[in-house]
Scaffold this active site. Sequence first.
Site, PDB file in Angstrom:
ATOM      1  N   LYS A 154       0.860  -1.185   0.000  1.00  0.00           N
ATOM      2  CA  LYS A 154       0.000   0.000   0.000  1.00  0.00           C
ATOM      3  C   LYS A 154       0.894   1.230   0.000  1.00  0.00           C
ATOM      4  CE  LYS A 154      -3.705   2.301   2.644  1.00  0.00           C
ATOM      5  NZ  LYS A 154      -4.288   2.463   4.006  1.00  0.00           N
TER       6      LYS A 154
ATOM      7  N   HIS B 290      -6.232   2.057  14.543  1.00  0.00           N
ATOM      8  CA  HIS B 290      -6.543   0.688  14.146  1.00  0.00           C
ATOM      9  C   HIS B 290      -5.335  -0.200  14.436  1.00  0.00           C
ATOM     10  CE1 HIS B 290      -4.070   2.088  10.811  1.00  0.00           C
ATOM     11  NE2 HIS B 290      -3.912   0.830  10.438  1.00  0.00           N
TER      12      HIS B 290
ATOM     13  N   ASP C  75      -3.445  -3.638  12.525  1.00  0.00           N
ATOM     14  CA  ASP C  75      -3.421  -4.192  11.176  1.00  0.00           C
ATOM     15  C   ASP C  75      -4.026  -5.586  11.132  1.00  0.00           C
ATOM     16  OD1 ASP C  75      -2.256  -1.898  10.208  1.00  0.00           O
ATOM     17  OD2 ASP C  75      -0.222  -2.720  10.149  1.00  0.00           O
TER      18      ASP C  75
ATOM     19  N   HIS D  28      -2.414   1.911  16.213  1.00  0.00           N
ATOM     20  CA  HIS D  28      -1.690   3.056  15.670  1.00  0.00           C
ATOM     21  C   HIS D  28      -2.602   3.896  14.788  1.00  0.00           C
ATOM     22  CE1 HIS D  28      -1.328  -0.242  12.784  1.00  0.00           C
ATOM     23  NE2 HIS D  28      -1.150   0.647  11.833  1.00  0.00           N
TER      24      HIS D  28
END
Length: 333
Positions: free
Chosen positions: A200, A219, A221, A275
């Site tokens: 990404k 969020h 991962d 994070h």
Amino acid sequence: MAQVKVQAIASMLHSKDTIPPEFVRVEDEQPGATTYRGPAPAVPVIDLADTDRVVDAIADASREWGIFQLVNHGIPAAVIGELQRVGREFFELPQEEKESYAADPRSGSIEGYGTQIQKDPNGKKAWGDYLFHNVWPPSRINHGMWPRQPSSYREANEEYTKYLLGILDKILDSLSLGLGLEGSALKKALGGEEMDMLLKINYYPPCPRPDLALGVVAHSDLSAVTILVPSDVPGLQISKDDRWIDIDYVPGALIIHIGDQIEILSNGKYKSVLHRATVNKEKARISWPVFCSPPPEMTVGPLPQFVSDQNPAKYKTKKYKDYQYCKLNKLPQ
């Protein structure tokens, strides 16, 4: 109808002091109000060349922090520099050309150029755009989603991926050994050579009110491990001891996130880091994470070695694609 990208919105703003209301986070998410400004411990920086200490260092950081920075990782600076150059040049292309790679939600894939992937309960938007595409295994790569311009984009990404495969093996070996398992245990539980690697590129345009907006909301991962190349424009924050703290930029380092699947396999012994990404008033900020995950049909749950009557499973066992669907759509796991 194509989504209006944040980069386009940012270029059309007439005021240097306001942003559209849908980008203003609720008060308890605003970085200006919630970033901790006092002294804070630094995220561990681990030397991959220090073979005597690397296993313990990675295991300790993954238990305590869920994140660490990796130096002496062996990827030449020129390879990382080229990855960054071609990614930056993609986002400098005319909007119409970028839109030719637009993600199609109807396809069931998240690959492509887009903005705002997760649902937001307050209807708010994140101040950032992205490009997603698979880089491994070869059977999962769709080169139609890889930019044709700049012309060296494919070569730069393929060269970077070659080095990344070896680094992922070293990280997973260390995490396995740190749990008292054989070095290959976690990689095997995550699909072995069929592990997915999804790149990404995060692009956060300059933002007139960085105190009110977020590039990516808080969020953890979905992945097992995330390997991230940062830029020298800071913005990554983690939640530590209920405080949002800034991550220092370490030139040449890779930032390694422990993701949900490692936390699940270890039944909570390792921590998936919470994070978020902040934005900058003067400069665009770009980062290059690669999400290393099980194949979609792989079933993942706590390893039997870490489950007992005294320590029951803390997580459900399910196919990775089902876990992904629930998390992206804010559904119970």
